[in-house]
Design a protein around this motif. Structure first.
Motif, PDB file in Angstrom:
ATOM      1  N   HIS A  78      82.160  31.604 -25.251  1.00 30.24           N
ATOM      2  CA  HIS A  78      81.551  31.810 -23.459  1.00 30.24           C
ATOM      3  C   HIS A  78      82.243  32.379 -22.653  1.00 30.24           C
ATOM      4  O   HIS A  78      82.856  32.702 -22.979  1.00 30.24           O
ATOM      5  N   ARG A  79      81.398  33.261 -21.878  1.00 34.56           N
ATOM      6  CA  ARG A  79      81.915  33.714 -20.865  1.00 34.56           C
ATOM      7  C   ARG A  79      81.426  34.330 -19.389  1.00 34.56           C
ATOM      8  O   ARG A  79      79.574  34.233 -20.168  1.00 34.56           O
ATOM      9  N   ASP A  80      81.007  33.701 -18.266  1.00 35.54           N
ATOM     10  CA  ASP A  80      79.893  34.569 -17.601  1.00 35.54           C
ATOM     11  C   ASP A  80      79.189  35.731 -18.280  1.00 35.54           C
ATOM     12  O   ASP A  80      80.236  36.349 -18.464  1.00 35.54           O
ATOM     13  N   LEU A  81      78.307  35.577 -17.119  1.00 36.98           N
ATOM     14  CA  LEU A  81      77.672  36.896 -16.857  1.00 36.98           C
ATOM     15  C   LEU A  81      78.337  38.015 -16.002  1.00 36.98           C
ATOM     16  O   LEU A  81      79.112  36.875 -14.880  1.00 36.98           O
ATOM     17  N   THR A  82      77.995  39.274 -16.013  1.00 37.51           N
ATOM     18  CA  THR A  82      79.142  39.923 -15.137  1.00 37.51           C
ATOM     19  C   THR A  82      78.269  40.883 -14.643  1.00 37.51           C
ATOM     20  O   THR A  82      76.883  40.664 -14.989  1.00 37.51           O
ATOM     21  N   GLU A  83      78.419  41.546 -13.600  1.00 34.76           N
ATOM     22  CA  GLU A  83      77.454  42.687 -13.234  1.00 34.76           C
ATOM     23  C   GLU A  83      77.364  43.638 -13.991  1.00 34.76           C
ATOM     24  O   GLU A  83      75.824  44.449 -13.872  1.00 34.76           O
ATOM     25  N   ALA A  84      77.940  44.000 -15.270  1.00 35.71           N
ATOM     26  CA  ALA A  84      77.743  45.189 -15.932  1.00 35.71           C
ATOM     27  C   ALA A  84      76.287  44.747 -17.066  1.00 35.71           C
ATOM     28  O   ALA A  84      76.101  44.847 -18.207  1.00 35.71           O
ATOM     29  N   HIS A  85      75.778  43.249 -16.669  1.00 38.37           N
ATOM     30  CA  HIS A  85      74.838  42.358 -17.905  1.00 38.37           C
ATOM     31  C   HIS A  85      73.751  42.879 -16.863  1.00 38.37           C
ATOM     32  O   HIS A  85      73.389  42.090 -15.875  1.00 38.37           O
ATOM     33  N   ASP A  86      72.936  43.098 -18.379  1.00 39.17           N
ATOM     34  CA  ASP A  86      71.629  42.772 -17.042  1.00 39.17           C
ATOM     35  C   ASP A  86      70.212  42.083 -17.282  1.00 39.17           C
ATOM     36  O   ASP A  86      69.769  41.736 -18.532  1.00 39.17           O
ATOM     37  N   VAL A  87      70.933  40.692 -16.685  1.00 41.38           N
ATOM     38  CA  VAL A  87      70.412  39.609 -15.757  1.00 41.38           C
ATOM     39  C   VAL A  87      69.085  39.583 -16.236  1.00 41.38           C
ATOM     40  O   VAL A  87      68.475  38.867 -17.632  1.00 41.38           O
ATOM     41  N   GLU A  88      67.894  40.005 -15.810  1.00 39.69           N
ATOM     42  CA  GLU A  88      66.671  40.736 -16.770  1.00 39.69           C
ATOM     43  C   GLU A  88      66.828  40.728 -17.330  1.00 39.69           C
ATOM     44  O   GLU A  88      65.128  40.456 -17.599  1.00 39.69           O
ATOM     45  N   GLU A  89      66.999  41.673 -18.070  1.00 40.06           N
ATOM     46  CA  GLU A  89      66.789  42.135 -19.349  1.00 40.06           C
ATOM     47  C   GLU A  89      67.061  41.493 -20.673  1.00 40.06           C
ATOM     48  O   GLU A  89      66.054  40.638 -21.365  1.00 40.06           O
ATOM     49  N   LEU A  90      67.421  40.268 -19.360  1.00 40.90           N
ATOM     50  CA  LEU A  90      68.162  39.014 -21.192  1.00 40.90           C
ATOM     51  C   LEU A  90      67.283  37.748 -20.668  1.00 40.90           C
ATOM     52  O   LEU A  90      66.818  37.204 -21.666  1.00 40.90           O
ATOM     53  N   LEU A  91      66.315  37.290 -19.388  1.00 39.34           N
ATOM     54  CA  LEU A  91      65.876  36.766 -19.176  1.00 39.34           C
ATOM     55  C   LEU A  91      64.392  36.714 -19.730  1.00 39.34           C
ATOM     56  O   LEU A  91      63.995  36.240 -20.408  1.00 39.34           O
ATOM     57  N   GLU A  92      63.993  38.115 -19.945  1.00 36.69           N
ATOM     58  CA  GLU A  92      62.684  38.977 -20.697  1.00 36.69           C
ATOM     59  C   GLU A  92      63.432  38.423 -21.755  1.00 36.69           C
ATOM     60  O   GLU A  92      62.328  38.831 -22.859  1.00 36.69           O
ATOM     61  N   GLN A  93      64.053  38.398 -22.379  1.00 37.77           N
ATOM     62  CA  GLN A  93      64.926  38.608 -23.541  1.00 37.77           C
ATOM     63  C   GLN A  93      64.765  36.799 -24.435  1.00 37.77           C
ATOM     64  O   GLN A  93      63.603  36.801 -25.717  1.00 37.77           O
ATOM     65  N   GLY A  94      65.160  36.109 -23.592  1.00 39.87           N
ATOM     66  CA  GLY A  94      64.221  34.804 -24.151  1.00 39.87           C
ATOM     67  C   GLY A  94      63.187  34.587 -23.586  1.00 39.87           C
ATOM     68  O   GLY A  94      62.486  33.004 -24.345  1.00 39.87           O
ATOM     69  N   GLU A  95      62.055  35.419 -23.183  1.00 42.73           N
ATOM     70  CA  GLU A  95      60.653  34.382 -23.079  1.00 42.73           C
ATOM     71  C   GLU A  95      60.071  34.890 -24.244  1.00 42.73           C
ATOM     72  O   GLU A  95      58.596  35.519 -24.554  1.00 42.73           O
ATOM     73  N   VAL A  96      60.576  36.109 -24.769  1.00 47.63           N
ATOM     74  CA  VAL A  96      59.657  36.983 -26.066  1.00 47.63           C
ATOM     75  C   VAL A  96      59.557  35.467 -26.880  1.00 47.63           C
ATOM     76  O   VAL A  96      60.394  34.509 -27.153  1.00 47.63           O
ATOM     77  N   GLU A  97      58.431  36.148 -27.512  1.00 46.53           N
ATOM     78  CA  GLU A  97      57.972  34.504 -28.290  1.00 46.53           C
ATOM     79  C   GLU A  97      58.098  35.298 -30.125  1.00 46.53           C
ATOM     80  O   GLU A  97      58.352  36.701 -30.305  1.00 46.53           O
ATOM     81  N   GLU A  98      59.066  34.172 -30.427  1.00 52.24           N
ATOM     82  CA  GLU A  98      59.375  35.042 -32.261  1.00 52.24           C
ATOM     83  C   GLU A  98      58.092  35.140 -33.160  1.00 52.24           C
ATOM     84  O   GLU A  98      56.823  34.182 -32.354  1.00 52.24           O
ATOM     85  N   PRO A  99      57.310  35.537 -34.009  1.00 50.57           N
ATOM     86  CA  PRO A  99      56.758  36.064 -34.626  1.00 50.57           C
ATOM     87  C   PRO A  99      56.789  34.329 -35.743  1.00 50.57           C
ATOM     88  O   PRO A  99      57.587  34.349 -35.684  1.00 50.57           O
ATOM     89  N   SER A 100      55.293  34.039 -36.075  1.00 50.72           N
ATOM     90  CA  SER A 100      55.389  33.039 -36.856  1.00 50.72           C
ATOM     91  C   SER A 100      55.899  32.900 -38.489  1.00 50.72           C
ATOM     92  O   SER A 100      55.448  34.296 -38.534  1.00 50.72           O
ATOM     93  N   ILE A 101      56.252  32.391 -39.323  1.00 50.63           N
ATOM     94  CA  ILE A 101      56.718  32.103 -40.137  1.00 50.63           C
ATOM     95  C   ILE A 101      55.594  31.883 -41.317  1.00 50.63           C
ATOM     96  O   ILE A 101      55.156  31.846 -41.637  1.00 50.63           O
TER      97      ILE A 101
END
Length: 135
Positions: A96-119
């Motif tokens: 674990h390490r904290d996010l820094t300015e180099a991380h694109d926080v908005e992109e990470l948040l968007e990735q967290g909201e992506v729906e995974e395809p059903s099995i």
């Protein structure tokens, strides 16, 4: 006795010479001992702890070995760098390490909201997964 591995970064030559005297250096800064007794491992670690004040800010040692009772079946000790935190989660070590300015926080948040395809029930890997999960 278990395999013990030490990885160094920017350590003073005293550390490298000491580790090379009791372990095999298989690559620059990577030392292994295939069968190191616990008492020897503890002594090596104590010596490095005694020298801790000699480490520059960007230097350090990661020391690890097989331990059936530890998360990921791996015991880890850190001295100096890396400036990361190891967290045990569900029987595994996670870094674990904290996010820094180099991380694109908005992109990470968007990735967290992506729906995974059903099995897909016809997926040929499903029987393999079920076999692995079965007790």
């Amino acid at each position: 006795m278990s395999m013990t591995i030490a990885v160094t970064r920017n350590t003073p030559s005293r550390f490298n010479g000491f580790l090379a005297s009791c372990m095999q250096e298989i690559a620059p800064g990577v030392y292994v001992a295939p069968t190191m007794k616990k008492s020897v491992r503890e002594r090596v670690w104590r010596v490095m702890m005694d020298w801790n004040e000699l480490l520059p800010d960007d230097a350090g040692v990661v020391f690890f070995w097989r331990n059936p009772d530890a998360p990921s079946k791996l015991s880890i000790r850190l001295l100096g760098w890396p400036k990361k935190e190891f967290v045990e989660h569900e029987g595994l070590w996670l870094t674990h390490r904290d996010l820094t300015e180099a991380h694109d926080v908005e992109e990470l948040l968007e990735q967290g909201e992506v729906e995974e395809p059903s099995i897909d029930e016809d997926d040929p890997t499903l029987p393999m997964l079920e076999a692995v999960e079965a007790p």
